[in-house]
Each structure stands twice: as structure tokens, then as C-alpha cells.
Design a protein around this motif. Structure first.
Motif, PDB file in Angstrom:
ATOM      1  N   PRO A  57       0.830  -1.212   0.000  1.00  0.00           N
ATOM      2  CA  PRO A  57       0.000   0.000   0.000  1.00  0.00           C
ATOM      3  C   PRO A  57       0.863   1.260   0.000  1.00  0.00           C
ATOM      4  O   PRO A  57       2.007   1.243   0.458  1.00  0.00           O
ATOM      5  CB  PRO A  57      -0.815  -0.119   1.282  1.00  0.00           C
ATOM      6  N   PHE A  58       0.312   2.316  -0.540  1.00  0.00           N
ATOM      7  CA  PHE A  58       0.984   3.617  -0.531  1.00  0.00           C
ATOM      8  C   PHE A  58      -0.066   4.715  -0.601  1.00  0.00           C
ATOM      9  O   PHE A  58      -1.211   4.472  -0.983  1.00  0.00           O
ATOM     10  CB  PHE A  58       1.972   3.754  -1.693  1.00  0.00           C
ATOM     11  N   THR A  59       0.337   5.891  -0.228  1.00  0.00           N
ATOM     12  CA  THR A  59      -0.461   7.103  -0.390  1.00  0.00           C
ATOM     13  C   THR A  59       0.509   8.188  -0.843  1.00  0.00           C
ATOM     14  O   THR A  59       1.477   8.483  -0.143  1.00  0.00           O
ATOM     15  CB  THR A  59      -1.152   7.509   0.924  1.00  0.00           C
TER      16      THR A  59
ATOM     17  N   ARG B  12      -4.615  16.084  -5.863  1.00  0.00           N
ATOM     18  CA  ARG B  12      -5.263  15.073  -5.039  1.00  0.00           C
ATOM     19  C   ARG B  12      -4.233  14.049  -4.573  1.00  0.00           C
ATOM     20  O   ARG B  12      -3.240  13.795  -5.264  1.00  0.00           O
ATOM     21  CB  ARG B  12      -6.348  14.374  -5.868  1.00  0.00           C
ATOM     22  N   THR B  13      -4.475  13.449  -3.422  1.00  0.00           N
ATOM     23  CA  THR B  13      -3.644  12.367  -2.917  1.00  0.00           C
ATOM     24  C   THR B  13      -4.322  11.042  -3.260  1.00  0.00           C
ATOM     25  O   THR B  13      -5.541  10.922  -3.134  1.00  0.00           O
ATOM     26  CB  THR B  13      -3.444  12.508  -1.391  1.00  0.00           C
ATOM     27  N   TYR B  14      -3.520  10.068  -3.695  1.00  0.00           N
ATOM     28  CA  TYR B  14      -4.045   8.766  -4.110  1.00  0.00           C
ATOM     29  C   TYR B  14      -3.408   7.647  -3.302  1.00  0.00           C
ATOM     30  O   TYR B  14      -2.204   7.666  -3.049  1.00  0.00           O
ATOM     31  CB  TYR B  14      -3.738   8.497  -5.587  1.00  0.00           C
ATOM     32  N   SER B  15      -4.210   6.657  -2.982  1.00  0.00           N
ATOM     33  CA  SER B  15      -3.710   5.434  -2.350  1.00  0.00           C
ATOM     34  C   SER B  15      -3.790   4.309  -3.376  1.00  0.00           C
ATOM     35  O   SER B  15      -4.435   4.445  -4.424  1.00  0.00           O
ATOM     36  CB  SER B  15      -4.551   5.084  -1.118  1.00  0.00           C
TER      37      SER B  15
ATOM     38  N   ILE C  61      -6.477   3.555  -6.730  1.00  0.00           N
ATOM     39  CA  ILE C  61      -6.012   3.262  -8.084  1.00  0.00           C
ATOM     40  C   ILE C  61      -6.520   1.918  -8.596  1.00  0.00           C
ATOM     41  O   ILE C  61      -6.870   1.777  -9.759  1.00  0.00           O
ATOM     42  CB  ILE C  61      -4.470   3.291  -8.112  1.00  0.00           C
ATOM     43  N   ALA C  62      -6.564   0.928  -7.737  1.00  0.00           N
ATOM     44  CA  ALA C  62      -6.906  -0.436  -8.162  1.00  0.00           C
ATOM     45  C   ALA C  62      -8.286  -0.480  -8.815  1.00  0.00           C
ATOM     46  O   ALA C  62      -9.241   0.103  -8.322  1.00  0.00           O
ATOM     47  CB  ALA C  62      -6.870  -1.374  -6.963  1.00  0.00           C
ATOM     48  N   GLY C  63      -8.348  -1.166  -9.941  1.00  0.00           N
ATOM     49  CA  GLY C  63      -9.616  -1.371 -10.615  1.00  0.00           C
ATOM     50  C   GLY C  63     -10.185  -2.735 -10.252  1.00  0.00           C
ATOM     51  O   GLY C  63      -9.520  -3.551  -9.605  1.00  0.00           O
ATOM     52  N   PRO C  64     -11.396  -3.025 -10.682  1.00  0.00           N
ATOM     53  CA  PRO C  64     -12.012  -4.312 -10.344  1.00  0.00           C
ATOM     54  C   PRO C  64     -11.289  -5.520 -10.947  1.00  0.00           C
ATOM     55  O   PRO C  64     -11.408  -6.630 -10.440  1.00  0.00           O
ATOM     56  CB  PRO C  64     -13.441  -4.195 -10.893  1.00  0.00           C
TER      57      PRO C  64
ATOM     58  N   PHE D 116      -4.434   9.219 -16.166  1.00  0.00           N
ATOM     59  CA  PHE D 116      -4.280   8.390 -14.978  1.00  0.00           C
ATOM     60  C   PHE D 116      -3.458   9.203 -13.993  1.00  0.00           C
ATOM     61  O   PHE D 116      -2.750  10.135 -14.388  1.00  0.00           O
ATOM     62  CB  PHE D 116      -3.602   7.054 -15.314  1.00  0.00           C
ATOM     63  N   PRO D 117      -3.523   8.876 -12.704  1.00  0.00           N
ATOM     64  CA  PRO D 117      -2.757   9.633 -11.715  1.00  0.00           C
ATOM     65  C   PRO D 117      -1.252   9.514 -11.945  1.00  0.00           C
ATOM     66  O   PRO D 117      -0.738   8.437 -12.227  1.00  0.00           O
ATOM     67  CB  PRO D 117      -3.151   8.983 -10.387  1.00  0.00           C
ATOM     68  N   TYR D 118      -0.582  10.650 -11.839  1.00  0.00           N
ATOM     69  CA  TYR D 118       0.883  10.714 -11.896  1.00  0.00           C
ATOM     70  C   TYR D 118       1.326  11.176 -10.516  1.00  0.00           C
ATOM     71  O   TYR D 118       1.035  12.297 -10.103  1.00  0.00           O
ATOM     72  CB  TYR D 118       1.326  11.682 -12.989  1.00  0.00           C
ATOM     73  N   LEU D 119       1.986  10.293  -9.795  1.00  0.00           N
ATOM     74  CA  LEU D 119       2.237  10.464  -8.369  1.00  0.00           C
ATOM     75  C   LEU D 119       3.702  10.744  -8.066  1.00  0.00           C
ATOM     76  O   LEU D 119       4.593  10.243  -8.748  1.00  0.00           O
ATOM     77  CB  LEU D 119       1.787   9.197  -7.627  1.00  0.00           C
ATOM     78  N   HIS D 120       3.906  11.504  -7.004  1.00  0.00           N
ATOM     79  CA  HIS D 120       5.258  11.906  -6.612  1.00  0.00           C
ATOM     80  C   HIS D 120       5.692  11.132  -5.369  1.00  0.00           C
ATOM     81  O   HIS D 120       5.092  11.263  -4.308  1.00  0.00           O
ATOM     82  CB  HIS D 120       5.271  13.413  -6.339  1.00  0.00           C
TER      83      HIS D 120
END
Length: 185
Positions: free
Chosen positions: A16-18, A25-28, A32-35, A101-105
Motif C-alpha cells: 500500500p501507498f499514499t 489530489r492524494t491517491y492510495s 487506483i486499483a480497478g475491479p 491516470f494519476p501521476y504520483l510523486h
């Protein structure tokens, strides 16, 4: 310097991550996970391997999202070493390249270390139970794009994961620029 990612450790559970995203926005991982699974990509703004295939990454991400696979990209490079990979530049890159899609740092690089990311791009494809099923390349591209008719290895593998929960046994590791790690204090 070019690095090659290790082979897939089938069944490894996604950590897991955040992380903050370029949209503010902050994403965990759960966000992100899809079905049908998740694709976590380690990329950056400056790497010639990423730049050679970013349009293909965007295409494949869109097609995978349509299949129920969640997608996110993470930049873990030390921006002091490579200023082009700063968060401000990540925001510009996401907008200019049309990332859907989210681009996270990953500023402290903890996620890259936990995942064992080796290069950019480095792809981690998980099934619906967030078990690793793909750690291969996008396609046969290197620092220059492969021919337009190159086999879509990542897309085909993740489509199989979405349909069966299992990735292909034969995978070609990704190759790209090494992660730019911070100096250990």
C-alpha cells in the motif's frame, strides 16, 4: 545508464501507498486499483526510454482502464539530481502528455524502494487480488520507439490478467534509465 528490471515475482502482494498526484489530489493504492487489477508504473519526465514510448503508455493505459484495470504512474527520481523530474515539471508533463491516470510523486522514494523499482519505465501489473502477475516491458522499444506494428506486450499481458487473474509465464524485463536515488545520509 541503462538498467534492466528483475523478472516477475509472481504472487507478490502490492504494497500500500499514499502519494500526492499532479492534480492536487492524494491517491492510495486502493484508489487506483480497478475491479480487474492495477498497473503501477515507475516513470519520469526526462528518461529517453519513457519519452520514446509515452504515447504508447497513454494508449495502453486508456485501453486497460476500459478493461477494468486501474493505472497510475509514479516518479521517484531525486529532483536535486534531475531537476526535470521535479513535482512542478511532473505537473507540466502530465498536462502536456495528456495523462489520463494519476501521476504520483514519491519524493522520499519509499514506494520505489518497497516495490524494488529498478528503472524508468518499470511496470508492475497486478491482478484483482493485487498479486503481481507482470513485470515485463511495454513492447520492444528501447530509447527509440519500436515499429508501429510492434507487439503490445504489456497490454496483452494485462488483458490476460484482467480476464484470468494470471499473467504470462514468459516475460521480457523492462529496460530504461536507472532510478536516480538520493544519497544515503
Amino acid at each position: 545508464m541503462a538498467e534492466t528490471a528483475p523478472v516477475c515475482d509472481f504472487g507478490w502482494k502490492a504494497a500500500p501507498f499514499t502519494l500526492p498526484g499532479t492534480t492536487g489530489r492524494t491517491y492510495s493504492l486502493d484508489d487506483i486499483a480497478g475491479p480487474k487489477g492495477a498497473l503501477v508504473m515507475f516513470v519520469c519526465n526526462h528518461c529517453p526510454y519513457v519519452l520514446a514510448v509515452i504515447d504508447r503508455i497513454v494508449r495502453d493505459a486508456r485501453d486497460l482502464q476500459d478493461l477494468g484495470v486501474g493505472v497510475a504512474a509514479i516518479c521517484s527520481n531525486d529532483a536535486k539530481v534531475v531537476p526535470a523530474d521535479s513535482f512542478d515539471n511532473m505537473q507540466r508533463f502530465a498536462e502536456e502528455r495528456g495523462l489520463a491516470f494519476p501521476y504520483l510523486h514519491d519524493e522520499d522514494q519509499s514506494v520505489a524502494r518497497t516495490y524494488g523499482a529498478a528503472c524508468t519505465p518499470d511496470f508492475f501489473g497486478f491482478n484483482a487480488h493485487l498479486e503481481l502477475q507482470y513485470r515485463g516491458r511495454l513492447d520492444s522499444s528501447g530509447p527509440k520507439p519500436a515499429p508501429a506494428d510492434a507487439r503490445r506486450e504489456l497490454f496483452e499481458a494485462m488483458k490476460q490478467v484482467a480476464e484470468t487473474g494470471q499473467g504470462p509465464k514468459d516475460q521480457v524485463p523492462s529496460m530504461g534509465c536507472s532510478i536516480k536515488w538520493k544519497d544515503a545520509a
